[in-house]
Design an enzyme around this catalytic site. Structure first.
Site, PDB file in Angstrom:
ATOM      1  N   GLY A 115       0.771  -1.243   0.000  1.00 50.50           N
ATOM      2  CA  GLY A 115       0.000   0.000   0.000  1.00 50.50           C
ATOM      3  C   GLY A 115       0.796   1.284   0.000  1.00 50.50           C
ATOM      4  O   GLY A 115       0.216   2.364  -0.123  1.00 50.50           O
ATOM      5  N   ARG A 126      -5.871   3.653 -15.536  1.00 51.39           N
ATOM      6  CA  ARG A 126      -5.942   4.344 -14.244  1.00 51.39           C
ATOM      7  C   ARG A 126      -6.611   5.724 -14.291  1.00 51.39           C
ATOM      8  O   ARG A 126      -7.422   6.025 -13.418  1.00 51.39           O
ATOM      9  CB  ARG A 126      -4.558   4.443 -13.596  1.00 51.39           C
ATOM     10  CG  ARG A 126      -3.942   3.074 -13.293  1.00 51.39           C
ATOM     11  CD  ARG A 126      -2.709   3.181 -12.400  1.00 51.39           C
ATOM     12  NE  ARG A 126      -3.068   3.586 -11.059  1.00 51.39           N
ATOM     13  CZ  ARG A 126      -2.929   4.782 -10.570  1.00 51.39           C
ATOM     14  NH1 ARG A 126      -2.373   5.741 -11.274  1.00 51.39           N
ATOM     15  NH2 ARG A 126      -3.318   5.059  -9.350  1.00 51.39           N
ATOM     16  N   CYS A 182     -13.753   5.197 -28.113  1.00 54.70           N
ATOM     17  CA  CYS A 182     -15.080   5.814 -28.133  1.00 54.70           C
ATOM     18  C   CYS A 182     -15.751   5.772 -26.773  1.00 54.70           C
ATOM     19  O   CYS A 182     -16.742   5.054 -26.566  1.00 54.70           O
ATOM     20  CB  CYS A 182     -15.924   5.140 -29.206  1.00 54.70           C
ATOM     21  SG  CYS A 182     -15.201   5.418 -30.815  1.00 54.70           S
ATOM     22  N   TYR A 192       0.188  -1.329 -12.225  1.00 51.96           N
ATOM     23  CA  TYR A 192      -1.220  -1.173 -12.603  1.00 51.96           C
ATOM     24  C   TYR A 192      -1.340  -0.472 -13.963  1.00 51.96           C
ATOM     25  O   TYR A 192      -2.247   0.326 -14.193  1.00 51.96           O
ATOM     26  CB  TYR A 192      -2.002  -0.440 -11.492  1.00 51.96           C
ATOM     27  CG  TYR A 192      -1.788  -1.112 -10.150  1.00 51.96           C
ATOM     28  CD1 TYR A 192      -2.286  -2.386  -9.927  1.00 51.96           C
ATOM     29  CD2 TYR A 192      -1.040  -0.500  -9.143  1.00 51.96           C
ATOM     30  CE1 TYR A 192      -2.054  -3.044  -8.725  1.00 51.96           C
ATOM     31  CE2 TYR A 192      -0.811  -1.151  -7.928  1.00 51.96           C
ATOM     32  CZ  TYR A 192      -1.321  -2.417  -7.729  1.00 51.96           C
ATOM     33  OH  TYR A 192      -1.086  -3.069  -6.547  1.00 51.96           O
TER      34      TYR A 192
HETATM   35  C1  LIG Z   1      -2.868  -4.987  -4.227  1.00 58.20           C
HETATM   36  C2  LIG Z   1      -2.372  -5.672  -3.027  1.00 58.20           C
HETATM   37  C3  LIG Z   1      -1.093  -5.394  -2.524  1.00 58.20           C
HETATM   38  C4  LIG Z   1      -0.183  -4.360  -3.131  1.00 58.20           C
HETATM   39  O1  LIG Z   1      -0.645  -3.056  -2.992  1.00 58.20           O
HETATM   40  P1  LIG Z   1       0.266  -1.826  -3.446  1.00 58.20           P
HETATM   41  O2  LIG Z   1      -0.541  -0.651  -3.130  1.00 58.20           O
HETATM   42  O3  LIG Z   1       0.529  -1.986  -4.885  1.00 58.20           O
HETATM   43  O4  LIG Z   1       1.520  -1.884  -2.630  1.00 58.20           O
HETATM   44  C5  LIG Z   1      -0.654  -6.105  -1.434  1.00 58.20           C
HETATM   45  N1  LIG Z   1      -1.443  -7.040  -0.837  1.00 58.20           N
HETATM   46  C6  LIG Z   1      -2.673  -7.343  -1.280  1.00 58.20           C
HETATM   47  C7  LIG Z   1      -3.481  -8.376  -0.599  1.00 58.20           C
HETATM   48  C8  LIG Z   1      -3.179  -6.671  -2.386  1.00 58.20           C
HETATM   49  O5  LIG Z   1      -4.407  -6.961  -2.821  1.00 58.20           O
END
Ligand SMILES: *Cc1c(COP(=O)(O)O)cnc(C)c1O
Length: 447
Positions: A262, A336, A368, A397
Site C-alpha cells: 500500500g 488508471r 469511443c 497497474y
Molecule cells: C494490491 C495488493 C497489494 C499491493 O498493494 P500496493 O498498493 O501496490 O503496494 C498487497 N497485498 C494485497 C493483498 C493486495 O491486494
C-alpha cells in the site's frame, strides 16, 4: 468570449516533475532518458504505444525498501504484489533482488513460478479463490494462503484433507482503518469485501487451529493502496498487535504477521510514501511481538520504474477552449486515469518539445468513451501532431490492466537496463484479436 480557465492548483512544471522523478533525465541532445536510454530511440524503433520499464529503477527501489526494513532492525519476508506488474522479466528481477510473490490468482501463481520464484516464497491472497486455485496452491506447496472468510477456510481444509496436504494459513483481517486514499483502492474499512471483520477474527482463528489440513500461523492485512503517511499503517498495525496478544492469551500460537502493501508514490506533487516511515510504523506496533513479519508492496517498487510512450495523433482545436491532444494510447492501454481519476505526468520526449511554451490542453485517447481521458485541463508544453510523449509512473497497474477494447492490440513492452534496451513483449498482432473467435458453421454466410 470564453471564460478564462482558472486552476484550483497549478500542475507541476516539467522541471518540477523531473525533480520528483530522478529515474528520468532530460538530455539537451537526446531528450528524455530512462537510465542511459533516450526514450525517443525506443519510440522510433518500436512505434507507439509502447511500455518501457527500467530494470535499474526496479532494483534500486526494491533495495531501498529492504534497506529501510533492515535499518529499522526488522527481519521481513518481502513478497512483491504480482498484480502490479506480472511480466516475467519484472518478476525475475525482483526475485533476484530477494522478493517472493504475493499472488491473487492461479495465473499469477504460475507466472511467479515460471519466473523462478520458489513456491516457498509465494503467498496467495484474494477473496474468491476457486477450488482449482486452492488445489494448485496445495499441489505447488506454496508458503501460505491468506484466507479471507470462514467459508474459504472450511473449503481449503476440505481440499487439503482430500489431497493429503497441509497448508499454512494466515487470516486476512479487516482492521477497519480508513487508509485515506481513493474509494476504489481502499480495502480495509468495514463493509468492504476484503478480509474477516476484526472482531470475528479470533473466533475464526480458533476454528482454523482446530481444523485438519490447515495450520493457523497468524494474521494478514492490507488496508489499501497509494498510502502516503504512516498514520493509517500505524493505526492498523496497532489493531493487529492487539489481536495477536488476544489470540495468544486465548492459548493459541501466532508466529507470522503479514503487513500487506500500500505504500504510495509521488505521481503529481503529493510527495512519496517513505519506506523509513513505513518500517518505523511496523517496528513501533509489531516489532516487539516475536513474530515473523512479511510485507507485500507493489506500487511503490514498480510504478516509477515504468513509462508509457505515445504519439500525438492530432490536435483538435476547440473554439474558445482548451484543445484536445489526441494520443495513440488510450484507456485500453492505461486504465488508471479513467478508473481512478488518476493523475499521471505527461512529458514530451524530444528536447525541443520539452521546452516549448506551455498551454492548457486536454489529453485524450481515441477510444469511443468520454472517459478515455489522460488529463483534463493540463498545463503542458505545446504538443504538435507527431510529437512523442511519455506518460509517467505506469510501471504498476499499467500494462497489467490493458484490454483490447475497440480492437486495439496490446502494446509492445521494452526493458531498459543501463544503456541497453530489449523488447520484452512484441506488439500483439491484429490477427491475435480474433484468433480464438469461433463462428458456428450454421450462421456462416455462404461464400
Ligand atoms: C494490491 C495488493 C497489494 C499491493 O498493494 P500496493 O498498493 O501496490 O503496494 C498487497 N497485498 C494485497 C493483498 C493486495 O491486494
Amino acid at each position: 468570449m470564453a471564460e478564462p480557465i482558472v486552476f484550483s492548483s497549478p500542475d507541476p512544471t516539467m522541471r518540477e516533475l523531473l525533480a520528483t522523478h530522478p529515474q528520468l533525465t532530460l538530455d539537451v541532445q537526446c531528450g528524455l532518458m530512462l537510465e542511459g536510454v533516450p526514450l525517443l530511440a525506443i519510440a522510433d524503433e518500436m512505434g507507439t504505444p509502447c511500455w518501457v520499464v527500467s530494470a535499474g529503477t526496479l532494483r534500486a527501489r526494491a533495495g531501498r525498501l529492504l534497506g529501510a526494513m533492515a535499518q529499522a532492525g526488522l527481519s521481513v519476508s518481502p513478497h512483491f504484489a504480482v498484480k502490479a506488474n506480472d511480466h516475467l522479466a519484472v518478476l525475475e528481477i525482483l526475485g533476484q533482488a530477494g522478493f517472493g510473490a504475493d499472488v491473487v490468482s492461479g495465473g499469477e501463481l504460475l507466472r511467479a513460478r515460471k519466473a523462478g520464484i520458489p513456491a516457498s516464497r509465494i503467498v496467495f491472497s484474494g477473496v474468491g479463490k476457486t477450488d482449482a486455485e486452492l488445489r494448485l496452491a496445495l499441489a505447488e506447496g506454496i508458503a501460505q494462503v491468506n484466507v479471507e472468510s470462514a467459508e474459504e477456510l472450511e473449503i481449503l481444509s476440505g481440499l487439503a484433507v482430500q489431497t493429503g496436504r497441509e497448508m499454512r494459513v494466515l487470516l486476512r483481517v479487516n482492521p477497519d482503518v480508513d487508509a485515506g486514499t481513493h474509494a476504489k483502492i481502499t480495502t480495509g474499512v468495514a463493509g468492504n469485501k476484503f478480509g474477516v471483520p476484526w472482531d470475528e477474527a479470533l473466533e475464526l482463528y480458533r476454528r482454523a487451529a482446530a481444523l485438519p489440513g490447515v495450520r493457523a500461523a497468524g494474521y494478514a492485512m492490507h488496508i489499501g493502496s497509494q498510502i502516503l503517511s504512516a498514520a493509517p499503517f500505524r493505526a492498523a498495525y496497532a489493531r493487529m498487535a492487539e489481536l495477536v496478544r488476544a489470540t495468544r492469551e486465548a492459548g493459541l500460537p501466532v508466529s507470522v504477521v503479514d503487513c500487506g502493501g500500500g505504500l504510495g508514490i509521488c505521481y503529481r506533487d503529493e510527495g512519496e510514501g517513505s519506506p523509513d516511515a513505513w518500517a518505523g510504523a511496523i517496528r513501533a506496533e509489531l516489532g516487539g511481538l516475536d513474530v515473523r513479519l512479511a510485507i507485500e508492496p507493489g506500487r511503490w517498487i514498480a510504478a516509477p520504474a515504468g513509462v508509457l510512450l505515445s504519439t500525438v495523433v492530432l490536435r483538435k482545436a476547440v473554439t474558445g477552449g482548451a484543445p484536445f491532444i489526441i494520443l495513440d494510447a488510450a484507456m485500453n492501454d492505461l486504465l488508471r486515469p479513467s478508473l481512478y481519476d488518476a493523475w499521471h505526468g505527461i512529458v514530451p520526449l524530444s528536447p525541443r518539445d520539452a521546452v516549448a511554451e506551455p498551454e492548457i490542453a486536454a489529453v485524450v485517447g481515441p477510444v469511443c468513451e468520454s472517459g478515455d481521458m489522460f488529463a483534463q485541463e493540463r498545463s503542458l508544453p505545446r504538443l504538435e501532431r507527431g510529437a512523442r510523449v511519455a506518460v509517467l509512473d505506469t510501471g504498476a497497474y499499467g500494462a497489467v490492466m490493458s484490454s483490447t477494447y475497440n480492437a486495439r492490440p496490446l502494446a509492445a513492452q521494452v526493458l531498459v537496463d543501463g544503456d541497453r534496451w530489449s523488447v520484452i513483449r512484441a506488439r500483439q498482432g491484429v490477427e491475435a484479436l480474433w484468433a480464438e473467435d469461433i463462428v458456428p458453421e450454421r450462421i456462416r454466410s455462404p461464400v
